[in-house]
Every structure is written in structure tokens, then in C-alpha cells.
Design a protein around this motif. Structure first.
Motif, PDB file in Angstrom:
ATOM      1  N   ARG A 165       0.822  -1.208   0.000  1.00 34.91           N
ATOM      2  CA  ARG A 165       0.000   0.000   0.000  1.00 34.91           C
ATOM      3  C   ARG A 165       0.857   1.259   0.000  1.00 34.91           C
ATOM      4  O   ARG A 165       0.430   2.310  -0.480  1.00 34.91           O
ATOM      5  CB  ARG A 165      -0.929   0.009   1.219  1.00 34.91           C
ATOM      6  CG  ARG A 165      -2.015  -1.050   1.184  1.00 34.91           C
ATOM      7  CD  ARG A 165      -2.755  -1.105   2.505  1.00 34.91           C
ATOM      8  NE  ARG A 165      -1.867  -1.524   3.600  1.00 34.91           N
ATOM      9  CZ  ARG A 165      -2.269  -1.667   4.855  1.00 34.91           C
ATOM     10  NH1 ARG A 165      -3.527  -1.434   5.180  1.00 34.91           N
ATOM     11  NH2 ARG A 165      -1.402  -2.062   5.789  1.00 34.91           N
ATOM     12  N   ALA A 166       2.065   1.157   0.535  1.00 37.73           N
ATOM     13  CA  ALA A 166       2.975   2.299   0.565  1.00 37.73           C
ATOM     14  C   ALA A 166       4.122   2.156  -0.420  1.00 37.73           C
ATOM     15  O   ALA A 166       4.554   3.143  -1.029  1.00 37.73           O
ATOM     16  CB  ALA A 166       3.545   2.465   1.978  1.00 37.73           C
ATOM     17  N   TRP A 167       4.611   0.919  -0.602  1.00 40.28           N
ATOM     18  CA  TRP A 167       5.807   0.693  -1.400  1.00 40.28           C
ATOM     19  C   TRP A 167       5.530   0.041  -2.745  1.00 40.28           C
ATOM     20  O   TRP A 167       6.466  -0.273  -3.481  1.00 40.28           O
ATOM     21  CB  TRP A 167       6.800  -0.163  -0.615  1.00 40.28           C
ATOM     22  CG  TRP A 167       7.341   0.514   0.602  1.00 40.28           C
ATOM     23  CD1 TRP A 167       6.927   0.336   1.888  1.00 40.28           C
ATOM     24  CD2 TRP A 167       8.401   1.477   0.668  1.00 40.28           C
ATOM     25  NE1 TRP A 167       7.653   1.124   2.749  1.00 40.28           N
ATOM     26  CE2 TRP A 167       8.571   1.837   2.040  1.00 40.28           C
ATOM     27  CE3 TRP A 167       9.221   2.077  -0.293  1.00 40.28           C
ATOM     28  CZ2 TRP A 167       9.524   2.767   2.445  1.00 40.28           C
ATOM     29  CZ3 TRP A 167      10.173   2.995   0.122  1.00 40.28           C
ATOM     30  CH2 TRP A 167      10.313   3.332   1.466  1.00 40.28           C
ATOM     31  N   GLY A 168       4.265  -0.154  -3.084  1.00 38.09           N
ATOM     32  CA  GLY A 168       3.939  -0.730  -4.389  1.00 38.09           C
ATOM     33  C   GLY A 168       4.594  -2.082  -4.579  1.00 38.09           C
ATOM     34  O   GLY A 168       4.527  -2.962  -3.714  1.00 38.09           O
ATOM     35  N   HIS A 169       5.276  -2.256  -5.710  1.00 33.33           N
ATOM     36  CA  HIS A 169       5.906  -3.534  -6.030  1.00 33.33           C
ATOM     37  C   HIS A 169       7.386  -3.554  -5.630  1.00 33.33           C
ATOM     38  O   HIS A 169       8.165  -4.352  -6.158  1.00 33.33           O
ATOM     39  CB  HIS A 169       5.785  -3.828  -7.528  1.00 33.33           C
ATOM     40  CG  HIS A 169       6.525  -2.865  -8.414  1.00 33.33           C
ATOM     41  ND1 HIS A 169       6.079  -1.587  -8.674  1.00 33.33           N
ATOM     42  CD2 HIS A 169       7.710  -2.993  -9.073  1.00 33.33           C
ATOM     43  CE1 HIS A 169       6.943  -0.976  -9.471  1.00 33.33           C
ATOM     44  NE2 HIS A 169       7.946  -1.804  -9.729  1.00 33.33           N
ATOM     45  N   ALA A 170       7.776  -2.708  -4.678  1.00 36.26           N
ATOM     46  CA  ALA A 170       9.192  -2.616  -4.300  1.00 36.26           C
ATOM     47  C   ALA A 170       9.755  -3.954  -3.851  1.00 36.26           C
ATOM     48  O   ALA A 170      10.926  -4.257  -4.098  1.00 36.26           O
ATOM     49  CB  ALA A 170       9.372  -1.568  -3.196  1.00 36.26           C
ATOM     50  N   ALA A 171       8.946  -4.773  -3.177  1.00 38.92           N
ATOM     51  CA  ALA A 171       9.448  -6.055  -2.667  1.00 38.92           C
ATOM     52  C   ALA A 171       9.841  -7.002  -3.789  1.00 38.92           C
ATOM     53  O   ALA A 171      10.603  -7.957  -3.552  1.00 38.92           O
ATOM     54  CB  ALA A 171       8.394  -6.705  -1.775  1.00 38.92           C
ATOM     55  N   GLN A 172       9.356  -6.767  -5.007  1.00 35.28           N
ATOM     56  CA  GLN A 172       9.682  -7.637  -6.140  1.00 35.28           C
ATOM     57  C   GLN A 172      10.861  -7.109  -6.975  1.00 35.28           C
ATOM     58  O   GLN A 172      11.255  -7.722  -7.960  1.00 35.28           O
ATOM     59  CB  GLN A 172       8.470  -7.797  -7.072  1.00 35.28           C
ATOM     60  CG  GLN A 172       7.402  -8.748  -6.544  1.00 35.28           C
ATOM     61  CD  GLN A 172       6.598  -8.159  -5.402  1.00 35.28           C
ATOM     62  OE1 GLN A 172       6.068  -7.054  -5.515  1.00 35.28           O
ATOM     63  NE2 GLN A 172       6.504  -8.891  -4.295  1.00 35.28           N
ATOM     64  N   LEU A 173      11.413  -5.964  -6.576  1.00 31.13           N
ATOM     65  CA  LEU A 173      12.520  -5.394  -7.333  1.00 31.13           C
ATOM     66  C   LEU A 173      13.794  -6.212  -7.137  1.00 31.13           C
ATOM     67  O   LEU A 173      13.971  -6.918  -6.139  1.00 31.13           O
ATOM     68  CB  LEU A 173      12.785  -3.958  -6.872  1.00 31.13           C
ATOM     69  CG  LEU A 173      11.706  -2.905  -7.170  1.00 31.13           C
ATOM     70  CD1 LEU A 173      12.091  -1.573  -6.538  1.00 31.13           C
ATOM     71  CD2 LEU A 173      11.505  -2.743  -8.670  1.00 31.13           C
ATOM     72  N   GLU A 174      14.702  -6.091  -8.110  1.00 31.35           N
ATOM     73  CA  GLU A 174      16.024  -6.668  -7.960  1.00 31.35           C
ATOM     74  C   GLU A 174      16.767  -5.931  -6.835  1.00 31.35           C
ATOM     75  O   GLU A 174      16.473  -4.769  -6.543  1.00 31.35           O
ATOM     76  CB  GLU A 174      16.802  -6.555  -9.271  1.00 31.35           C
ATOM     77  CG  GLU A 174      16.219  -7.385 -10.409  1.00 31.35           C
ATOM     78  CD  GLU A 174      16.275  -8.876 -10.102  1.00 31.35           C
ATOM     79  OE1 GLU A 174      17.286  -9.332  -9.523  1.00 31.35           O
ATOM     80  OE2 GLU A 174      15.299  -9.580 -10.422  1.00 31.35           O
ATOM     81  N   PRO A 175      17.744  -6.584  -6.186  1.00 26.89           N
ATOM     82  CA  PRO A 175      18.426  -5.951  -5.046  1.00 26.89           C
ATOM     83  C   PRO A 175      18.969  -4.555  -5.331  1.00 26.89           C
ATOM     84  O   PRO A 175      18.807  -3.647  -4.507  1.00 26.89           O
ATOM     85  CB  PRO A 175      19.543  -6.947  -4.726  1.00 26.89           C
ATOM     86  CG  PRO A 175      19.000  -8.266  -5.164  1.00 26.89           C
ATOM     87  CD  PRO A 175      18.177  -7.980  -6.381  1.00 26.89           C
ATOM     88  N   ALA A 176      19.605  -4.365  -6.472  1.00 27.37           N
ATOM     89  CA  ALA A 176      20.178  -3.051  -6.777  1.00 27.37           C
ATOM     90  C   ALA A 176      19.081  -2.005  -6.931  1.00 27.37           C
ATOM     91  O   ALA A 176      19.241  -0.850  -6.498  1.00 27.37           O
ATOM     92  CB  ALA A 176      21.030  -3.127  -8.038  1.00 27.37           C
ATOM     93  N   GLU A 177      17.965  -2.394  -7.540  1.00 23.96           N
ATOM     94  CA  GLU A 177      16.859  -1.454  -7.737  1.00 23.96           C
ATOM     95  C   GLU A 177      16.219  -1.098  -6.391  1.00 23.96           C
ATOM     96  O   GLU A 177      15.891   0.070  -6.129  1.00 23.96           O
ATOM     97  CB  GLU A 177      15.826  -2.072  -8.681  1.00 23.96           C
ATOM     98  CG  GLU A 177      16.358  -2.317 -10.092  1.00 23.96           C
ATOM     99  CD  GLU A 177      15.406  -3.150 -10.925  1.00 23.96           C
ATOM    100  OE1 GLU A 177      14.542  -3.843 -10.329  1.00 23.96           O
ATOM    101  OE2 GLU A 177      15.526  -3.133 -12.156  1.00 23.96           O
ATOM    102  N   LEU A 178      16.037  -2.112  -5.535  1.00 18.55           N
ATOM    103  CA  LEU A 178      15.468  -1.852  -4.212  1.00 18.55           C
ATOM    104  C   LEU A 178      16.401  -0.979  -3.378  1.00 18.55           C
ATOM    105  O   LEU A 178      15.948  -0.085  -2.648  1.00 18.55           O
ATOM    106  CB  LEU A 178      15.192  -3.174  -3.491  1.00 18.55           C
ATOM    107  CG  LEU A 178      14.619  -3.064  -2.075  1.00 18.55           C
ATOM    108  CD1 LEU A 178      13.336  -2.243  -2.068  1.00 18.55           C
ATOM    109  CD2 LEU A 178      14.374  -4.446  -1.480  1.00 18.55           C
TER     110      LEU A 178
END
Length: 465
Positions: A64-77
């Protein structure tokens, strides 16, 4: 990690991971090892080692706050969290928790004193802060089930004359015949409305509320006021310095979240009562809870989040000082230019909303019973009165903008939900609602298109059938 450990929210004492940290001479805070854990080594020689952990697989990043951030690659996150940490602060939990922590970080409760006779400094209260001790609210400010209300009969329902009810708008009305002929409903959304409400807000600080009677209203004094505003004429309003006749039935009342006209005495925070249309009618109150020590506690918080939002939006191609047409063009699909920056923008917005909400965090968990304290009450930042000031200011600001637009153009909103006002229009664009001239100027005091907090963007336009 087992499913049970994920549900528990922290590792149990004696877990092998905790033993490994201990052998490596790392310590944990009282929160233990959970989705957002902080490990540190005691300060040595003036230097401190501290690491904030974010564990996405443990649901640290709420979508709800971070969108799809948990699915990002490590460098992107790492880029997303790094930008957020640089522009807001290192996240220490949910965006709501971080928003609350930011208030304290910018206004620490203590400071070092002047050296004493032995040359030693001591911790002392820092003026302008909320202090180190929690504070009971006034009874009218307390949420249902709070210990200060323990003497109320069971199942008692408090009315407006017993409970301060400052919330965002949730109002709608039937369309007029003229509005029914228009083909579009245009939504105007206020940027960071609660942040704008916090900017310049005078709130109570570290002193408890004082109960007074027959007090002459003071617009500079934060508090909760019991007053009857049912007699205020919604058709006769003050716009700028002039009194104007408008159709009050087509505007929501500024005094209630539902937009309905008050029916009798009710508790209000200072911002609604200080409006010219209300305070000009009478000046003496029968009852109030006021805070003598006050200040602009949230100004630094607002500026930090405002800058984080505006800088990130500029990097997405939505800069300040764009013309109305340029702004609308820049906003069209702006998040697609850089999805990671789009996540940061959304996280900043949720930091504002969640931080204000945390000021009145309610009891959670199945073991709580009305009349008992809950953990949030132990924080100096559990301050429902500050939340009430911010939200009421945001609502009053929204009403003032609608009022100026109606006085200048005869256009009235058909619905308002929180920070979004909806207008019937002949065309689908905000420019079909807002009367901009050739020089890019619109109605003073009304809605203006732009990226800064308090200005508006296009929320959307469903076509009416």
C-alpha cells in the motif's frame, strides 16, 4: 524462516540467528529481530556502528505504501530505499512509523544543558518539543476506550457535544438540473493535503490541556472548543474581505466531515472555529480545553517531506512553475518515466498520511479491553489534538478553495472525498473547471494546478453516460 515466525513478527529468544549476532558482538533494540530490525554495537571512542535491516521476504514493504518494491532486484530496491533515506530518513518500519519518527528526529525532546559547576552537561527539556513523557488528552479528544473515559457507562455512545470529531471530508450531493447537462465529472486532488495542513499549524507542546470556562476565543491558542455553530448562515459567507451571498446548500459545511450543517453544540479544534464566517458571530465560549504552551512543531517535518516530494517529482519531469497546460502534460504518465522514483513518491505521500494517523493510533490486538492503556499511549507523540489540528486545517483549506471558486465562477463541487473535489464540467480537463487567463493566473485563493503541497492535480475524469 518458518510460517509461524513470519506471523509472530519477530524471532523468539534463543533463536540461532540471535545467537550468531551475539557472538559477532551485535546488539538488538527492544523490538528484537523482525521485518525492520536495527542492530548496533555500543559506542566506542565517540563512534557508533548501527545497521537498519529491511527484510522484504518478511513483508517489511507494505504494497500500500511501497507498491511492487518487494519484487525489485536488489540493486533497484537499494536505490529506492537509498533515495527515501536520503530525502526523508532511514526507514525504521512502515511509512507511518517512519513519519512519526521523523517528527521526533527533527524536534528531539531533550538537549544538552550548559556546563554545571563541575563542567558537566546534563540532559534537559528542549523547548519546542513534545518532551519525554506521555500526556493524557482532554476527555473530548480521547478515542473511545481510552483510560480517561473509563468512568463512562458501558456501550455509551458519545455525541458531537462530548467528542472531538475532526476528520477529512466525505460528502456528496445530488446534481442540479444545470449540472445534469454537463458530460464530465472532473476530480481535483490536492497534493499532500495533510502536509499542507501541517505547515504553519500552531499546536500544543509539552504542557497538558487546561479546562477553562467562559473563555474569550483566541485564534492563536490551540485547543478544543465546545461551541454551537448551527446558527452560522451557509448562504452568507466572507470571501476575502467581502461578504458574499452563495448557495450554501451546494457547498459542504466547513465544520463537519460529512459536510452537513451542525445541529447544536459540538467540539471543534481551533482552525474551523477561527474561520471568519464563524468567529465573527460571537466571541465567548462556555467551555474549552486549551494548551498554553504552543508552537509550530510540524514546520520542519512539513519542509522535509515537501522537499522530498517536489525534488522527486522534478526528477520525474514534473517541475515547479510550469504553466497549467505544461503541468497537465508532464503529469500524464509521469511514473512510467522511472518506476523506482514513482515508488519513492508514493512512499513519501504515505509517510505524510501515516505519520499524521499515528498521532492517534488506536488499540490493536485481541487482548485489549476498553479502559485499559495500550502501547501507543506510552509515546509522547500520541497526540490526537495535533492530529485534529492538521486534519481540520486541511478540511478548512479545502473549503476555502471551493468557496473562492464558487464566488468567482458559480461552480460548486458535487462531491468531496478527503483531498479530492469533484466538479461537473463540459470538458474532461481541469482547465474546463478552473478559469485560467492568458497570463496563467486563476481565481486568487482557489484551486491552482501545480506540484507543490496545497496545489492540485488532475485526479481523473469519468465520462457520464
Amino acid at each position: 524462516m518458518s510460517h509461524e515466525e513470519r506471523l509472530a513478527g519477530r524471532l523468539p529468544e534463543g533463536h540461532k540467528v540471535l545467537k550468531q549476532l551475539q557472538r559477532a558482538e551485535w546488539k538488538l533494540t527492544k523490538r528484537g529481530l523482525g521485518p525492520w530490525a536495527r542492530i548496533y554495537r555500543p559506542a566506542h571512542g565517540g563512534r557508533r556502528q548501527c545497521v537498519q535491516l529491511c527484510i522484504p521476504s518478511w513483508h517489511a514493504l507494505d504494497d500500500r505504501a511501497w507498491g511492487h518494491a518487494a519484487q525489485l532486484e536488489p540493486a533497484e530496491l537499494a536505490r529506492v530505499l537509498g533515495l527515501y533515506a536520503t530525502r526523508v530518513m532511514t526507514p525504521v518500519g512502515s511509512t507511518a512509523v517512519t513519519g512519526l519518527q521523523l517528527m521526533t528526529a527533527l524536534n528531539p525532546p531533550t538537549r544538552a544543558s550548559e556546563p554545571d559547576a563541575d563542567g558537566r552537561r546534563h540532559s534537559e527539556h528542549r523547548p519546542g518539543s513534545l518532551g519525554t513523557e506521555p500526556m493524557d488528552p482532554a476527555p473530548c479528544e480521547a478515542t473511545d476506550g481510552h483510560p480517561v473515559l473509563a468512568d463512562l457507562p458501558r456501550f455509551h455512545v458519545r455525541g458531537p457535544d462530548e467528542k472531538l470529531f475532526e476528520e477529512a471530508y466525505d460528502w456528496a450531493r445530488d446534481l442540479t438540473d444545470a449540472e445534469c447537462t454537463k458530460r464530465h465529472l472532473v476530480g481535483l486532488d490536492v497534493n499532500l493535503a495533510f502536509a499542507a495542513g501541517a505547515n504553519g499549524a500552531v499546536v500544543g507542546l509539552a504542557s497538558p490541556p487546561v479546562h477553562v470556562t467562559n473563555l474569550v476565543f483566541d485564534a492563536a491558542l490551540p485547543g478544543s472548543w465546545l461551541v454551537d455553530l448551527s446558527h452560522v448562515d451557509p448562504n452568507r459567507v466572507k470571501v476575502g474581505k467581502q461578504w458574499r451571498d452563495l448557495d450554501g446548500e451546494l457547498l459542504p459545511s466547513p465544520f463537519t466531515p460529512t459536510g452537513e450543517r451542525p445541529e447544536g453544540p459540538a467540539w471543534y479544534a481551533t482552525p474551523p472555529w477561527r474561520m471568519p464566517s464563524s468567529s465573527a458571530t460571537t466571541s465567548t465560549r462556555s467551555e474549552a480545553w486549551v494548551r498554553r504552551e504552543s508552537g509550530r512543531f510540524l514546520d520542519g517535518w512539513y519542509k522535509r517531506l515537501r522537499d522530498a516530494y517536489v525534488i522527486t517529482m522534478t526528477e520525474l519531469g514534473v517541475a515547479e512553475k510550469l504553466s497549467p497546460a505544461e503541468f497537465l502534460e508532464a503529469m500524464d504518465g509521469y511514473k512510467s518515466h522511472d518506476c523506482e522514483l514513482g515508488i519513492v513518491v508514493d512512499a513519501v505521500k504515505m509517510t505524510v498520511k501515516g505519520g499524521i494517523g499515528k498521532l492517534r493510533e488506536k488499540a490493536r490486538g485481541g487482548g485489549w479491553k476498553p479502559g485499559q492503556a495500550w502501547p501507543a499511549l506510552a509515546r509522547p507523540t500520541w497526540r490526537p489534538d495535533i492530529r485534529a489540528v492538521v486534519i481540520s486545517r486541511a478540511r478548512v483549506n479545502m473549503h476555502r478553495k471551493m468557496l473562492h471558486l464558487a464566488a468567482a465562477t458559480g461552480q460548486y463541487p458535487v462531491a468531496v472525498l478527503s483531498d479530492c473535489a469533484v466538479y461537473a464540467a463540459d470538458g474532461p480537463s481541469p482547465l474546463d473547471v478552473l478559469p485560467y487567463d492568458a497570463d496563467g493566473k486563476t481565481v486568487p485563493g482557489s484551486f491552482r494546478l501545480g506540484v507543490s503541497p496545497g496545489m492540485v492535480k488532475h485526479e481523473g475524469t469519468p465520462r457520464r453516460s
